[in-house]
Design an enzyme around this catalytic site. Structure first.
Site: not given
Length: 317
Positions: A7, A280
Site C-alpha cells: 500500500e 502506507d
C-alpha cells in the site's frame, strides 16, 4: 528479511493537486507528502533502502479518479496514470510493481483497463479508492468487473476514500472525517457490502485486500456471525458465515498500524496466510513499519509469510 510493501502511493502530474486528499492540517507535512508522492528516483528509493524494503507495489493515492465526476475524463485519467506508472516500473522492475488505477464510473471500461494493465503492462491487480460518486462495488452494475477480476486471478485492494455524504455523527468534528476514523468506517462498510451483498458468492475466486490491519474487521468476526444469524433467525452453514467468507476472500495488510497487539489478533483471526506487510508510504514512516514487523512477537516462519511470502503468492511476484 526480504520485505514487500503493498500500500504505497504515488500521483501523476495530471492528478496532483486536484485529486490528492489532504489528511493533515499541517502545511509542512502535506508539502513533504506531495513531493514524496511525485518522486520515484531519490526520496522513495532512499527510504526503501534505509528501511530494508525490497519491493513496493505502487498505486495512485486517494481519491484519484474516484473523485472525478465526468466518466470519459475519469477513463482517460486512469489509463494515463497506468501508462505513467508502467514507465516508472520498467525503469526499476526489481524495486517497483504496480496496481492498476481504474475508473469505476464505467464497470465495462474498468474491466477492460484492468485486463490491459495486467496482460500488457504487467500489473499485479488493482487498487480502488473507495466509493465512486456514491456507488459501491457490490452493486449489480459491477458484475462485469468482478467477472474479469476472477478470470484474471488478481486481487483488488480496497483502499479508503472519502464518504459519499456526511453523516450527522461527524458534524462539527472534522478531525473524525478522515483517516482517524471515517475512512476506516467507510472502507469496512464497503467490504461488508461485498460480504453481505453476495459478491463473493457470485464470484468465489475474487480476492480483496484491506489495509490498516483489515479496517477493524478481523476483530469483529464472532459478532458478525452472531448478529447475522440473529438477523436471519436461523443457523448458517459454517462456510456461509461472514467470518468464513472474510477468511476465504479477504486478505489484510499492516499498513498504517505498527502495533503488535492487532497484528497478533489479525493473524489469529485470519490465519498467517492472509496477513501481509505494508507501510502506507508516504503517509507513514517505512523505518518505523520495518522495525515493527522485524521485532513483532511472532514466529520467524510467520514473519517470512507476512513480510514477503504471502505477497509473492497472491500477486505472483
Amino acid at each position: 528479511m526480504r520485505k514487500i510493501a503493498l500500500e504505497e502511493h504515488f500521483t501523476t502530474p495530471e492528478l496532483a493537486g486536484k485529486y490528492v486528499a489532504r489528511p493533515t492540517q499541517s502545511d509542512t507535512l502535506f508539502a513533504d507528502i506531495e513531493r514524496r508522492l511525485a518522486d520515484f528516483d531519490e526520496l522513495r528509493l532512499e527510504m526503501m533502502d534505509r528501511a530494508g524494503i525490497d519491493l513496493m507495489v505502487l498505486s495512485v493515492t486517494t481519491p484519484g479518479v474516484q473523485g472525478v465526476r465526468d466518466t470519459a475524463e475519469a477513463i482517460r485519467l486512469a489509463r494515463s496514470a497506468n501508462d505513467f506508472l508502467a514507465r516508472e516500473v520498467q525503469k526499476r522492475p526489481s524495486r517497483y510493481a504496480g496496481f492498476a488505477h481504474l475508473a469505476m464510473q464505467d464497470a465495462g471500461a474498468a474491466a477492460a483497463e484492468l485486463e490491459r494493465a495486467v496482460r500488457e503492462l504487467g500489473f499485479r491487480g488493482a487498487l480502488v479508492n473507495g466509493q465512486t460518486n456514491g456507488h459501491y462495488l457490490d452493486e449489480d452494475q459491477y458484475a462485469p468487473f468482478w467477472e474479469r477480476v476472477q478470470e484474471l486471478d488478481v486481487p483488488v485492494y480496497l483502499h479508503p476514500g472519502s464518504m459519499a455524504d456526511s453523516p450527522a455523527m461527524f458534524a462539527n468534528r472534522p478531525e473524525l472525517g478522515g483517516p482517524i476514523w471515517a475512512w476506516t468506517a467507510e472502507t469496512a462498510a464497503h467490504a461488508l457490502r461485498l460480504v453481505f451483498g453476495g459478491t463473493f458468492t457470485r464470484f468465489p475466486g475474487a480476492k480483496v485486500i484491506l489495509g490498516h490491519m483489515g479496517e477493524t474487521l478481523p476483530f469483529l468476526l464472532w459478532r458478525l456471525d452472531s448478529r447475522r444469524e440473529f438477523d436471519l433467525g436461523e443457523t448458517l452453514a459454517p462456510d456461509a458465515r461472514p467470518s468464513a467468507i472474510i477468511r476465504r476472500n479477504i486478505a489484510v495488510t499492516t499498513s498504517g498500524v505498527c502495533d503488535a497487539a492487532p497484528l497478533v489478533a489479525a493473524l489469529q483471526a485470519l490465519g498467517d496466510d492472509n496477513v501481509m506487510f505494508s507501510v502506507d508510504y508516504p503517509y507513514e514512516d517505512p523505518e518505523v513499519a520495518s522495525r515493527f514487523i522485524e521485532t513483532a512477537p511472532i514466529s520467524e516462519e510467520t514473519r517470512a509469510k507476512v513480510c514477503h511470502g504471502n505477497a509473492e503468492r497472491l500477486l505472483r511476484l
